[in-house]
Each structure stands twice: as C-alpha cells, then as structure tokens.
Design an enzyme around this catalytic site. Sequence first.
Site, PDB file in Angstrom:
ATOM      1  N   THR A  37       0.861  -1.182   0.000  1.00  0.00           N
ATOM      2  CA  THR A  37       0.000   0.000   0.000  1.00  0.00           C
ATOM      3  C   THR A  37       0.898   1.233   0.000  1.00  0.00           C
ATOM      4  OG1 THR A  37      -0.116   0.291   2.413  1.00  0.00           O
ATOM      5  CG2 THR A  37      -1.691  -1.246   1.416  1.00  0.00           C
ATOM      6  N   ALA A  66       3.315  -0.931   4.601  1.00  0.00           N
ATOM      7  CA  ALA A  66       2.635   0.285   5.034  1.00  0.00           C
ATOM      8  C   ALA A  66       3.669   1.403   5.081  1.00  0.00           C
ATOM      9  CB  ALA A  66       2.005   0.080   6.409  1.00  0.00           C
ATOM     10  N   VAL A  92       7.497  -2.026   6.868  1.00  0.00           N
ATOM     11  CA  VAL A  92       7.436  -0.566   6.850  1.00  0.00           C
ATOM     12  C   VAL A  92       8.102  -0.045   5.571  1.00  0.00           C
ATOM     13  CG1 VAL A  92       8.130   1.562   8.009  1.00  0.00           C
ATOM     14  CG2 VAL A  92       7.437  -0.437   9.362  1.00  0.00           C
ATOM     15  N   LYS A  93       7.372   0.783   4.840  1.00  0.00           N
ATOM     16  CA  LYS A  93       7.923   1.378   3.626  1.00  0.00           C
ATOM     17  C   LYS A  93       8.535   2.730   3.949  1.00  0.00           C
ATOM     18  CE  LYS A  93       5.798   1.189  -0.432  1.00  0.00           C
ATOM     19  NZ  LYS A  93       4.701   1.269  -1.433  1.00  0.00           N
ATOM     20  N   VAL A  94       9.781   2.891   3.503  1.00  0.00           N
ATOM     21  CA  VAL A  94      10.458   4.183   3.649  1.00  0.00           C
ATOM     22  C   VAL A  94      10.998   4.587   2.288  1.00  0.00           C
ATOM     23  CG1 VAL A  94      11.077   3.747   6.061  1.00  0.00           C
ATOM     24  CG2 VAL A  94      12.698   3.156   4.235  1.00  0.00           C
TER      25      VAL A  94
END
Length: 227
Positions: A37, A66, A92-94
């Site tokens: 997402t 996310a 976790v998307k960074v």
Amino acid sequence: RAAGAALKGSMQFFVDTADIDDIRDLAATGLLDGVTTNPSLVAKSGRDFFDVLKDICAVVDGPVSAEVTATDHETMVTQGRKLAAMASNIAVKVPLTWDGLKACKALRADGTMVNVTLCFSAAQAVLAAKAGATFISPFVGRLDDIGQDGMELIQDIRTIYDNYPALETKILVASIRHSTHVLQSALIGADVCTVPPDVLRKLAQHPLTDKGLAAFLADWQATGQDI
C-alpha cells in the site's frame, strides 16, 4: 510460513492496493503472497488508515507494506515502529532518501521488515541493500514513462545482488503497468512483483483458453450428459 520469507525458487505475487474486497478475492486463489500500500492508495479507499491496515493484515499472512509519511529520519522511525506494532507481518515502507536509509537501518535493527521504495537506479538499490532493506522497490513503469527502460534497471539490480550472495534484499518490482512487465521480471529472476488487481487477473487470461473452453462446453452439451 514466517512473514517475509520468500518461497524458495518461486516468484512471489503481491497486490498493490488498499481495496479489501479485491484483496479478499485474490487471496482466495492462494496466489497472493503479500500486499503493498501507499498513502495514495489508502486515500483512494476513503477509509481510516489504521482500519485499512488491520483489515488487510487479518486477510493476508505474508508481508503487508505500510508507508511512513514523514521525511526526517527520527519521525520515520517513530512512525515505522507504530506501524510495525500493529501486526507481525507489517513491512514498513520508507523512501530511498538519506533519511530513509537511516530509518531502514534503525527499523531493521528492531527486527522489522523494511521495504525501501521509490528506487530508480541500481546505485540506490546497492545502498538500500547495504542498509539492510528486506525489499527494494524499483519503479519500472515510471521509468518507462520518461523514455527509459524500467526492466533494464531490474536486470542491473539482479546482476549486482547476485555478485554478492551476502546481500539478502529481495527485488520487489513495482509500478507494474501490464502483464509483460511481470513476464520480464520472471525471466530476469526478480523475487517479487507487486501488481494492481486488474493486472494480476489478466495473467490468467488468453483468448485461446476462452475459445477452447467454449468448444469443450459445446461438445459436452451435445452429449446430453451431466456430471
């Protein structure tokens, strides 16, 4: 299986959406290995960010990406830890920025899966792998849009990562626009493709399949039999 563990010798399919109905439908096939997402997709759903993530994580066992919305290292880490606390399969998307790489290192030290996104060069992919990224997300469609060949980037990253077996970062091909992107990714040996729901469904379609099925059914009906 453990969250984030790749199926050895098999490409994984993630779906790039925040639509829970699409996710449930695709998960029912057994073909869905994860979900990605981003803030745009969640905004499109019109729902609360955390409610969306909770619903997705309840349906999908594999990684659910996310994305943080902060741009500085400290706040990225704070947001990332909050997201990771929601479920064990959150990745976790960074963004692939200097602060994003710092956040990747810190979150990986916590044992959190990290998806480093918005990658547009092989050099960036090397840095993400060195920072310990679980996934690197090169955006092939957006490179195609500006006249570059996005699949060349996937090939370059695959070659570099294969030169250094100690690098465990998985190539997650993103910004996929059509089924040819998926086929080319498989030929190159990418680990994951994250695809819009319509593209994933189109992979199962072929006009000769439809034609053959229609012929089989017509012949069967002519027998007057039933199973």
